[in-house]
Write a protein that holds these residues in place. Structure first.
Motif, short mmCIF file in Angstrom:
data_model
loop_
_atom_site.label_atom_id
_atom_site.label_comp_id
_atom_site.label_asym_id
_atom_site.label_seq_id
_atom_site.Cartn_x
_atom_site.Cartn_y
_atom_site.Cartn_z
N LEU A 36 0.83 -1.20 0.00
CA LEU A 36 0.00 0.00 0.00
C LEU A 36 0.87 1.26 0.00
CD1 LEU A 36 -2.55 -1.13 2.76
CD2 LEU A 36 -2.74 -1.43 0.29
N GLY A 37 2.16 1.09 -0.32
CA GLY A 37 3.10 2.19 -0.20
C GLY A 37 3.16 3.10 -1.40
N MET A 38 3.36 2.55 -2.58
CA MET A 38 3.57 3.37 -3.76
C MET A 38 2.24 3.67 -4.45
SD MET A 38 6.12 2.66 -6.99
CE MET A 38 6.36 3.87 -8.28
N GLY A 39 2.05 4.91 -4.87
CA GLY A 39 0.82 5.29 -5.56
C GLY A 39 0.85 4.87 -7.02
N ASN A 40 0.95 3.58 -7.25
CA ASN A 40 1.10 3.02 -8.59
C ASN A 40 -0.19 2.29 -8.96
OD1 ASN A 40 2.13 2.15 -11.00
ND2 ASN A 40 3.61 0.72 -10.13
N PRO A 41 -1.09 2.93 -9.71
CA PRO A 41 -2.40 2.34 -9.98
C PRO A 41 -2.31 0.92 -10.55
CG PRO A 41 -2.36 4.60 -10.72
CD PRO A 41 -0.94 4.25 -10.34
N ASP A 42 -3.13 0.03 -9.99
CA ASP A 42 -3.16 -1.36 -10.45
C ASP A 42 -4.24 -1.60 -11.48
OD1 ASP A 42 -5.10 -0.89 -8.38
OD2 ASP A 42 -5.46 -3.05 -8.33
N LEU A 43 -5.10 -0.60 -11.71
CA LEU A 43 -6.21 -0.77 -12.64
C LEU A 43 -5.71 -0.70 -14.08
CD1 LEU A 43 -8.78 1.59 -10.87
CD2 LEU A 43 -8.53 -0.89 -10.61
N PRO A 44 -6.27 -1.50 -14.98
CA PRO A 44 -5.81 -1.47 -16.38
C PRO A 44 -6.26 -0.20 -17.08
CG PRO A 44 -7.72 -2.90 -16.16
CD PRO A 44 -7.33 -2.51 -14.76
N THR A 45 -5.45 0.25 -18.02
CA THR A 45 -5.85 1.37 -18.87
C THR A 45 -7.10 0.97 -19.65
OG1 THR A 45 -3.52 1.99 -19.10
CG2 THR A 45 -5.08 2.96 -20.67
N PRO A 46 -8.12 1.84 -19.73
CA PRO A 46 -9.34 1.49 -20.46
C PRO A 46 -9.06 0.98 -21.87
CG PRO A 46 -9.69 3.50 -19.22
CD PRO A 46 -8.23 3.15 -19.08
N THR A 47 -9.85 0.01 -22.28
CA THR A 47 -9.61 -0.70 -23.55
C THR A 47 -9.59 0.23 -24.75
OG1 THR A 47 -10.66 -2.69 -22.64
CG2 THR A 47 -10.46 -2.55 -25.03
N HIS A 48 -10.49 1.21 -24.79
CA HIS A 48 -10.56 2.06 -25.98
C HIS A 48 -9.30 2.91 -26.15
CE1 HIS A 48 -11.96 4.92 -22.89
NE2 HIS A 48 -11.65 5.90 -23.74
N ILE A 49 -8.62 3.21 -25.04
CA ILE A 49 -7.36 3.97 -25.13
C ILE A 49 -6.26 3.07 -25.66
CG2 ILE A 49 -5.68 5.32 -23.83
CD1 ILE A 49 -7.90 5.97 -21.82
N VAL A 50 -6.22 1.85 -25.17
CA VAL A 50 -5.22 0.88 -25.65
C VAL A 50 -5.42 0.59 -27.13
CG1 VAL A 50 -4.32 -1.46 -25.36
CG2 VAL A 50 -4.98 -0.13 -23.35
N GLU A 51 -6.67 0.46 -27.53
CA GLU A 51 -6.96 0.16 -28.94
C GLU A 51 -6.53 1.31 -29.85
OE1 GLU A 51 -7.92 -2.67 -30.34
OE2 GLU A 51 -7.70 -3.53 -28.31
N LYS A 52 -6.71 2.53 -29.38
CA LYS A 52 -6.26 3.69 -30.18
C LYS A 52 -4.74 3.69 -30.32
CE LYS A 52 -8.12 6.55 -31.89
NZ LYS A 52 -8.46 6.82 -33.33
N LEU A 53 -4.04 3.32 -29.25
CA LEU A 53 -2.58 3.20 -29.32
C LEU A 53 -2.19 2.15 -30.35
CD1 LEU A 53 0.29 3.79 -28.04
CD2 LEU A 53 -0.16 1.79 -26.61
N LYS A 54 -2.82 0.98 -30.29
CA LYS A 54 -2.49 -0.11 -31.22
C LYS A 54 -2.76 0.29 -32.66
CE LYS A 54 -4.13 -4.14 -29.90
NZ LYS A 54 -5.08 -5.09 -29.27
N GLU A 55 -3.87 0.97 -32.86
CA GLU A 55 -4.22 1.44 -34.21
C GLU A 55 -3.17 2.41 -34.74
OE1 GLU A 55 -7.31 4.74 -35.89
OE2 GLU A 55 -8.11 3.31 -34.42
N THR A 56 -2.75 3.33 -33.90
CA THR A 56 -1.83 4.39 -34.33
C THR A 56 -0.42 3.86 -34.53
OG1 THR A 56 -3.15 5.94 -33.03
CG2 THR A 56 -1.03 6.72 -33.83
N VAL A 57 0.00 2.94 -33.70
CA VAL A 57 1.39 2.47 -33.77
C VAL A 57 1.65 1.67 -35.05
CG1 VAL A 57 1.23 0.21 -32.64
CG2 VAL A 57 3.24 1.67 -32.22
N LYS A 58 0.60 1.23 -35.71
CA LYS A 58 0.78 0.49 -36.96
C LYS A 58 1.23 1.40 -38.11
CE LYS A 58 -2.67 -3.05 -35.81
NZ LYS A 58 -4.00 -3.60 -36.16
N ASP A 59 1.06 2.68 -37.94
CA ASP A 59 1.47 3.64 -38.97
C ASP A 59 2.93 4.00 -38.74
OD1 ASP A 59 1.95 5.75 -40.67
OD2 ASP A 59 0.13 6.86 -40.13
N PRO A 60 3.83 3.59 -39.62
CA PRO A 60 5.26 3.83 -39.39
C PRO A 60 5.61 5.32 -39.32
CG PRO A 60 4.88 3.02 -41.63
CD PRO A 60 3.60 2.85 -40.88
#
Length: 404
Positions: A36-60
């Motif tokens: 309970l020491g470090m303020g390091n969120p354990d919750l996953p990043t929302p799916t729609h944000i991750v999907e936008k990252l994956k979509e964008t990273v495919k563009d070189p």
């Protein structure tokens, strides 16, 4: 050649360096550490944000250097967020800079505006970078109360009248890490009026603007008329959108200060990876459903901690905001101070907390507990603490300290 480097010599030992080896040793021995020491969120990043990252990273094309200030779409998204949430109008071209988290923004702002010997007013206790960013830049820190009340204003006036040279800046941090204090609009108005009159910059850390549990959302100091004349505010996506490792934050406000920060950053970095910036813009432009979900989870964890720790014999004040509880050390251990108490707690219970002294000497009778474990783990921690406190009471409140 054997002397320690000048800037390093100005920094005290990092308190958490005393705790981390104890945690690591216990884990190596098979102990289940509830951290309970470090303020390091354990919750996953929302799916729609991750999907936008994956979509964008495919563009070189997005793999090339980005821009230090942040891509235009991201700065526009942050300006739009401030307009919706706070009613504050920002020019994304001159009043918004994307940072690699609010911590980097604070450190580089300190470097941009601090001359050797400059005095900066910093709450104590507070998040360490608020003070040490200026210390590393050659500044001098003068402590202020952390609680946003009448004593704060009296202390502010006293500090300005008796500091030589006159302070250049005041740090605000509400909702506060670690204390969880929340500032009212009237408090902000009084501070802004005073700082404008005395030509003092305000640097506000608003990282926990969306992690609140009462009906009224926290205010931005920039809501106050005239605040833009003297203020820059720092925000972060780490907690709001569960994106701590993405390192995405912002500085917004006074054009002169923003230009100074942007100039320093232009020498030091090329900004965050472009797909991260695109995903962050998508998050800011989206609805608030994921924010409300995160807020609800932290509220529930807060309630479970306050209730279960209270039944275990340790009263935890219920915070109105942030993902932290700021808890006084139990009376029978108050003489230990926060660092030794935190060490003892790991050894005896397997529960890790953040020593309050790590946030300033005025925090030494407290520890910070983060809501970064689920309900079951929090209750497990409470059971271990109940057994520990019961054993301490049966031994006349004397618990031998193991050697570090």
């Amino acid at each position: 050649m054997s002397e320690e480097f000048h800037r390093i010599r100005r920094l005290p030992p990092y308190v958490f360096e005393h705790i981390n080896p104890i945690k690591a040793k216990a884990r190596a021995e098979g102990v289940d550490i509830i951290d309970l020491g470090m303020g390091n969120p354990d919750l996953p990043t929302p799916t729609h944000i991750v999907e936008k990252l994956k979509e964008t990273v495919k563009d070189p094309r997005t793999h090339r250097y980005s821009t230090s200030r942040g891509i235009p779409g991201l700065r526009k998204a942050q300006a739009s967020y401030y307009g919706r949430r706070f009613g504050v109008k920002l020019d994304p071209n001159t009043q918004v800079v994307a940072t690699l988290g609010s911590k980097e923004g604070f450190a580089n702002m300190a470097q941009a505006i601090t001359a050797p010997g400059d005095v900066v007013l910093v709450p104590n206790p507070t998040y360490p970078i608020h003070a040490f960013g200026f210390i590393m830049s050659g500044g001098v820190v003068r402590s202020m109360p952390a609680d946003p009340n009448e004593d704060f204003m009296r202390s502010l006036d006293r500090a300005v009248r008796h500091s030589i040279p006159k302070p250049i800046a005041l740090i605000l941090n509400y909702p506060a890490n670690p204390t969880a204090y929340v500032a009212s609009f009237d408090f902000y108005k009084e501070v802004v009026d005073y700082c404008r009159k005395n030509e003092i910059f305000i640097l506000s850390d608003l990282a926990y603007s969306e992690i609140y549990f009462e009906d009224e959302p926290p205010h931005s100091v920039l809501e106050v008329p005239g605040a833009m004349d003297v203020t820059v505010e720092f925000t972060s996506m780490s907690k709001t959108f569960s994106m701590p490792g993405w390192r995405m934050g912002f500085a917004v406000g006074n054009e002169r200060l923003i230009a100074a920060l942007a100039r320093v950053k232009s020498y030091l970095d090329y900004g965050a990876f472009t797909p991260i910036q695109v995903a962050a813009a998508s998050a800011l432009n989206g609805d608030d459903a994921c924010i409300e979900e995160v807020r609800g989870i932290y509220r529930h964890r807060r309630d479970v901690m306050v209730e279960s720790f209270g039944r275990a014999g340790w009263h935890i004040p219920s915070p109105a905001a942030t993902m932290f509880a700021w808890a006084p050390i139990p009376d029978q251990f108050a003489d230990l101070g926060s660092l030794e108490f935190a060490k003892l707690l790991i050894r005896e219970t397997g529960v890790a907390v953040a020593p309050g002294v790590g946030f300033g000497e005025y925090g030494d009778q407290y520890v910070r507990l983060a809501f970064v474990e689920n309900e079951q783990r929090i209750r497990q921690a409470a059971r271990a603490i109940k057994k520990f406190l019961g054993g301490a009471a049966s031994n006349g409140n004397v618990v031998p300290l193991a050697k570090s």
